[in-house]
Design a protein around this motif. Structure first.
Motif, PDB file in Angstrom:
ATOM      1  N   ALA A 103      38.517  -3.641  29.014  1.00 53.59           N
ATOM      2  CA  ALA A 103      37.324  -4.493  29.031  1.00 53.59           C
ATOM      3  C   ALA A 103      36.411  -4.161  27.858  1.00 53.59           C
ATOM      4  CB  ALA A 103      36.584  -4.311  30.356  1.00 53.59           C
ATOM      5  N   ALA A 104      36.211  -2.871  27.580  1.00 52.41           N
ATOM      6  CA  ALA A 104      35.362  -2.462  26.464  1.00 52.41           C
ATOM      7  C   ALA A 104      35.973  -2.877  25.123  1.00 52.41           C
ATOM      8  CB  ALA A 104      35.152  -0.946  26.494  1.00 52.41           C
ATOM      9  N   SER A 105      37.293  -2.730  25.012  1.00 49.91           N
ATOM     10  CA  SER A 105      37.981  -3.105  23.773  1.00 49.91           C
ATOM     11  C   SER A 105      37.890  -4.609  23.521  1.00 49.91           C
ATOM     12  CB  SER A 105      39.450  -2.670  23.845  1.00 49.91           C
ATOM     13  OG  SER A 105      40.134  -2.991  22.663  1.00 49.91           O
ATOM     14  N   LEU A 106      38.052  -5.389  24.582  1.00 50.01           N
ATOM     15  CA  LEU A 106      37.956  -6.843  24.443  1.00 50.01           C
ATOM     16  C   LEU A 106      36.538  -7.266  24.092  1.00 50.01           C
ATOM     17  CD1 LEU A 106      39.438  -9.535  24.641  1.00 50.01           C
ATOM     18  CD2 LEU A 106      38.905  -9.579  27.090  1.00 50.01           C
ATOM     19  N   GLU A 107      35.547  -6.619  24.713  1.00 52.82           N
ATOM     20  CA  GLU A 107      34.151  -6.918  24.382  1.00 52.82           C
ATOM     21  C   GLU A 107      33.882  -6.663  22.902  1.00 52.82           C
ATOM     22  OE1 GLU A 107      30.923  -5.293  26.638  1.00 52.82           O
ATOM     23  OE2 GLU A 107      32.082  -5.369  28.493  1.00 52.82           O
ATOM     24  N   LEU A 108      34.393  -5.537  22.394  1.00 53.35           N
ATOM     25  CA  LEU A 108      34.167  -5.181  21.000  1.00 53.35           C
ATOM     26  C   LEU A 108      34.834  -6.185  20.057  1.00 53.35           C
ATOM     27  CD1 LEU A 108      32.939  -3.139  19.038  1.00 53.35           C
ATOM     28  CD2 LEU A 108      35.071  -1.821  19.194  1.00 53.35           C
ATOM     29  N   SER A 117      29.152  -1.585  24.385  1.00 47.17           N
ATOM     30  CA  SER A 117      28.113  -0.563  24.185  1.00 47.17           C
ATOM     31  C   SER A 117      27.922   0.308  25.418  1.00 47.17           C
ATOM     32  CB  SER A 117      26.791  -1.220  23.794  1.00 47.17           C
ATOM     33  OG  SER A 117      26.343  -2.105  24.809  1.00 47.17           O
ATOM     34  N   TRP A 118      28.252  -0.219  26.598  1.00 41.33           N
ATOM     35  CA  TRP A 118      28.125   0.573  27.824  1.00 41.33           C
ATOM     36  C   TRP A 118      29.038   1.800  27.803  1.00 41.33           C
ATOM     37  CZ3 TRP A 118      32.721   0.877  30.465  1.00 41.33           C
ATOM     38  CH2 TRP A 118      33.667  -0.128  30.228  1.00 41.33           C
ATOM     39  N   LEU A 119      30.203   1.694  27.164  1.00 42.88           N
ATOM     40  CA  LEU A 119      31.100   2.852  27.076  1.00 42.88           C
ATOM     41  C   LEU A 119      30.524   3.898  26.122  1.00 42.88           C
ATOM     42  CD1 LEU A 119      33.654   4.398  27.680  1.00 42.88           C
ATOM     43  CD2 LEU A 119      34.868   2.965  26.025  1.00 42.88           C
ATOM     44  N   ARG A 120      29.959   3.461  24.991  1.00 42.16           N
ATOM     45  CA  ARG A 120      29.331   4.413  24.073  1.00 42.16           C
ATOM     46  C   ARG A 120      28.158   5.126  24.739  1.00 42.16           C
ATOM     47  NH1 ARG A 120      30.496   0.015  20.731  1.00 42.16           N
ATOM     48  NH2 ARG A 120      28.381  -0.825  20.809  1.00 42.16           N
ATOM     49  N   LYS A 121      27.393   4.379  25.518  1.00 41.80           N
ATOM     50  CA  LYS A 121      26.251   4.984  26.214  1.00 41.80           C
ATOM     51  C   LYS A 121      26.735   5.948  27.305  1.00 41.80           C
ATOM     52  CE  LYS A 121      21.631   3.599  27.643  1.00 41.80           C
ATOM     53  NZ  LYS A 121      21.425   4.627  28.652  1.00 41.80           N
ATOM     54  N   TRP A 122      27.809   5.590  27.979  1.00 38.80           N
ATOM     55  CA  TRP A 122      28.404   6.460  29.010  1.00 38.80           C
ATOM     56  C   TRP A 122      28.739   7.815  28.403  1.00 38.80           C
ATOM     57  CZ3 TRP A 122      33.218   4.497  32.242  1.00 38.80           C
ATOM     58  CH2 TRP A 122      33.504   5.426  33.258  1.00 38.80           C
ATOM     59  N   ARG A 123      29.409   7.798  27.260  1.00 45.48           N
ATOM     60  CA  ARG A 123      29.825   9.058  26.632  1.00 45.48           C
ATOM     61  C   ARG A 123      28.613   9.835  26.111  1.00 45.48           C
ATOM     62  NH1 ARG A 123      33.160  12.103  27.079  1.00 45.48           N
ATOM     63  NH2 ARG A 123      34.225  12.322  25.096  1.00 45.48           N
ATOM     64  N   ALA A 124      27.587   9.127  25.636  1.00 43.33           N
ATOM     65  CA  ALA A 124      26.405   9.807  25.117  1.00 43.33           C
ATOM     66  C   ALA A 124      25.551  10.387  26.236  1.00 43.33           C
ATOM     67  CB  ALA A 124      25.569   8.833  24.284  1.00 43.33           C
ATOM     68  N   HIS A 136      37.302   6.624  27.474  1.00 46.05           N
ATOM     69  CA  HIS A 136      37.106   6.658  26.020  1.00 46.05           C
ATOM     70  C   HIS A 136      38.436   6.899  25.303  1.00 46.05           C
ATOM     71  CE1 HIS A 136      35.064   8.755  22.345  1.00 46.05           C
ATOM     72  NE2 HIS A 136      35.439   7.533  22.063  1.00 46.05           N
ATOM     73  N   ALA A 137      39.235   7.838  25.801  1.00 47.51           N
ATOM     74  CA  ALA A 137      40.530   8.123  25.183  1.00 47.51           C
ATOM     75  C   ALA A 137      41.438   6.904  25.228  1.00 47.51           C
ATOM     76  CB  ALA A 137      41.194   9.312  25.882  1.00 47.51           C
ATOM     77  N   GLU A 138      41.500   6.253  26.386  1.00 47.11           N
ATOM     78  CA  GLU A 138      42.338   5.058  26.515  1.00 47.11           C
ATOM     79  C   GLU A 138      41.798   3.916  25.664  1.00 47.11           C
ATOM     80  OE1 GLU A 138      45.161   2.219  27.752  1.00 47.11           O
ATOM     81  OE2 GLU A 138      45.186   4.415  27.748  1.00 47.11           O
ATOM     82  N   PHE A 139      40.488   3.812  25.552  1.00 43.87           N
ATOM     83  CA  PHE A 139      39.879   2.796  24.684  1.00 43.87           C
ATOM     84  C   PHE A 139      40.338   2.983  23.240  1.00 43.87           C
ATOM     85  CE2 PHE A 139      36.425   2.140  21.602  1.00 43.87           C
ATOM     86  CZ  PHE A 139      36.212   0.778  21.717  1.00 43.87           C
ATOM     87  N   GLU A 160      44.587  10.098  16.286  1.00 41.00           N
ATOM     88  CA  GLU A 160      44.221  11.523  16.218  1.00 41.00           C
ATOM     89  C   GLU A 160      42.924  11.764  16.987  1.00 41.00           C
ATOM     90  OE1 GLU A 160      45.840  13.994  15.253  1.00 41.00           O
ATOM     91  OE2 GLU A 160      47.305  13.395  13.731  1.00 41.00           O
ATOM     92  N   GLU A 161      41.978  10.835  16.851  1.00 37.93           N
ATOM     93  CA  GLU A 161      40.736  10.958  17.616  1.00 37.93           C
ATOM     94  C   GLU A 161      41.010  10.815  19.104  1.00 37.93           C
ATOM     95  OE1 GLU A 161      36.269   8.958  18.003  1.00 37.93           O
ATOM     96  OE2 GLU A 161      37.685   8.168  16.531  1.00 37.93           O
ATOM     97  N   ALA A 162      41.899   9.888  19.461  1.00 34.76           N
ATOM     98  CA  ALA A 162      42.259   9.721  20.878  1.00 34.76           C
ATOM     99  C   ALA A 162      42.867  10.992  21.430  1.00 34.76           C
ATOM    100  CB  ALA A 162      43.239   8.555  21.024  1.00 34.76           C
ATOM    101  N   ARG A 163      43.711  11.663  20.644  1.00 32.60           N
ATOM    102  CA  ARG A 163      44.320  12.911  21.110  1.00 32.60           C
ATOM    103  C   ARG A 163      43.247  13.971  21.376  1.00 32.60           C
ATOM    104  NH1 ARG A 163      49.331  15.524  17.959  1.00 32.60           N
ATOM    105  NH2 ARG A 163      47.925  15.293  16.152  1.00 32.60           N
TER     106      ARG A 163
END
Length: 367
Positions: A103-108, A117-124, A136-139, A160-163
């Protein structure tokens, strides 16, 4: 020479679509759209193409309700609460992580620089939230496959970032197989050696030995088009099926191996009635009949069965699968198409037409 190539191409096209256009006696007869003789899926209560849900393979109302809240409010907390209450070792947590990331990837993709942006805020806001780290990793994995080409520098940088994020998620949730499941796709994209992949796979099965989603993800790595071969993929699938506990859908894994190695152009009319395909389909049907009705992976197997049963002209059995899955098309094989709903609808229409051409009707179809 040009004429020769044209004739060859014409023959190949006829071999592919011919079985669906012209049938032997008792089969399908092609008619014009709107003809009184045309099969109508609506009479079976099937969902209209434009209303098919392409996000999920089957119903998960709790997830859909939370997704609606998150996307409408851009507040991540409902997603965090749902994942926190979802058992770590089950298939549902993996599917929900994939759905939130998708859902986040499709929104982007729809709103570059703003969407998701809700995923970025979640992680922050909650960097120690295990669910947020997994999503975030799956995104990142989905972004790598969606926005770049395998093997390019951009692709590798994102994976690499996902890993790295997979490692963070694993530390935040000891015993949770999901971070390692996400890394299975990273391993495929980055080309882990067989030894590296085996070490990763050991971490998965230590935590969830009968996880169907994990086995499907691992099977992709062992396929001929990635880092294995047809023989290695078949061996992986048949070994898992042989060791499957009673009632496990792992008995259907060989069908996924067959699907991964389907010829792009099939010129052999009896291919879908061959011993290999028939055995895999029968194994999958057995797994479906033996599985719990609420098994979250059941819809995945039914979707793939529809493709094979239609191509095998086993119309009644195809219809029996359709009545269980109709409404949702977020699964293989449909998700391989740019328009999953349209692809699914074609096969559904073929199943209805074949079923009715052989005496079937809505009244004779068990529910």
């Amino acid at each position: 020479m040009e004429i020769l190539w044209f004739l060859i191409a014409l023959c190949m096209l006829a071999a592919v679509i011919g079985p669906f256009v012209l049938r032997r006696r008792g089969g399908i007869r092609q008619v014009a759209p709107g003809s009184p003789d045309a099969a109508d899926p609506d009479t079976y209560g099937f969902v209209r193409q434009e209303e098919l849900d392409i996000r999920l393979p089957g119903p998960d109302q709790d997830l859909l309700d939370v997704l609606d809240v998150v996307q409408r409010s851009q507040d991540w907390r409902a997603a965090s609460q749902l994942l926190a209450g979802t058992p770590k070792e089950g298939e549902v947590r993996w599917q929900r992580v994939q759905a939130f990331a998708g859902a986040a990837s499709l929104e982007l993709a729809q709103q570059p620089g703003v969407g998701g942006s809700w995923l970025r805020k979640w992680r922050a806001d909650a960097p120690k939230d295990a669910g947020g780290a997994a999503v975030h990793a799956e995104f990142l994995v989905q972004q790598a496959w969606r926005s770049s080409t395998a093997g390019t520098d951009d692709f590798r940088i994102i994976l690499e970032e996902a890993r790295t994020v997979c490692g963070e998620a694993a530390l935040l949730a000891p015993g949770d197989p999901v971070p390692y499941l996400v890394e299975l796709a990273v391993a495929r994209g980055l080309g882990y050696s067989h030894e590296e992949f085996d070490r990763l796979w050991a971490k998965v099965i230590d935590r969830a030995p009968a996880h169907m989603g994990a086995h499907i993800a691992a099977l992709h790595y062992w396929c001929e088009k990635w880092h294995g071969s047809r023989e290695e993929a078949d061996r992986f699938a048949t070994t898992a099926a042989a060791r499957a506990p009673q009632g496990s859908l792992l008995a259907a894994l060989p069908l996924f191996a067959v699907y991964e190695h389907l010829p792009e152009v099939n010129l052999v009319q009896g291919f879908y009635r061959s011993a290999v395909v028939t055995k895999a389909v029968e194994g999958a049907l057995f797994a479906v009949h033996a599985a719990r009705a609420d098994d979250p992976m059941l819809a995945h197997v039914r979707h793939l069965l529809v493709l094979f049963l239609v191509r095998m002209e086993r119309w009644s059995e195809a219809m029996n699968q359709l009545v269980h899955i109709d409404g949702h098309v977020g699964a293989l094989p449909w998700t391989q198409s740019p328009d999953p709903a349209a692809e699914y609808t074609v096969y559904r229409a073929l199943a209805v037409a074949g079923y009715e051409a052989n005496g079937g009707s809505p009244a004779t179809l068990p529910r």
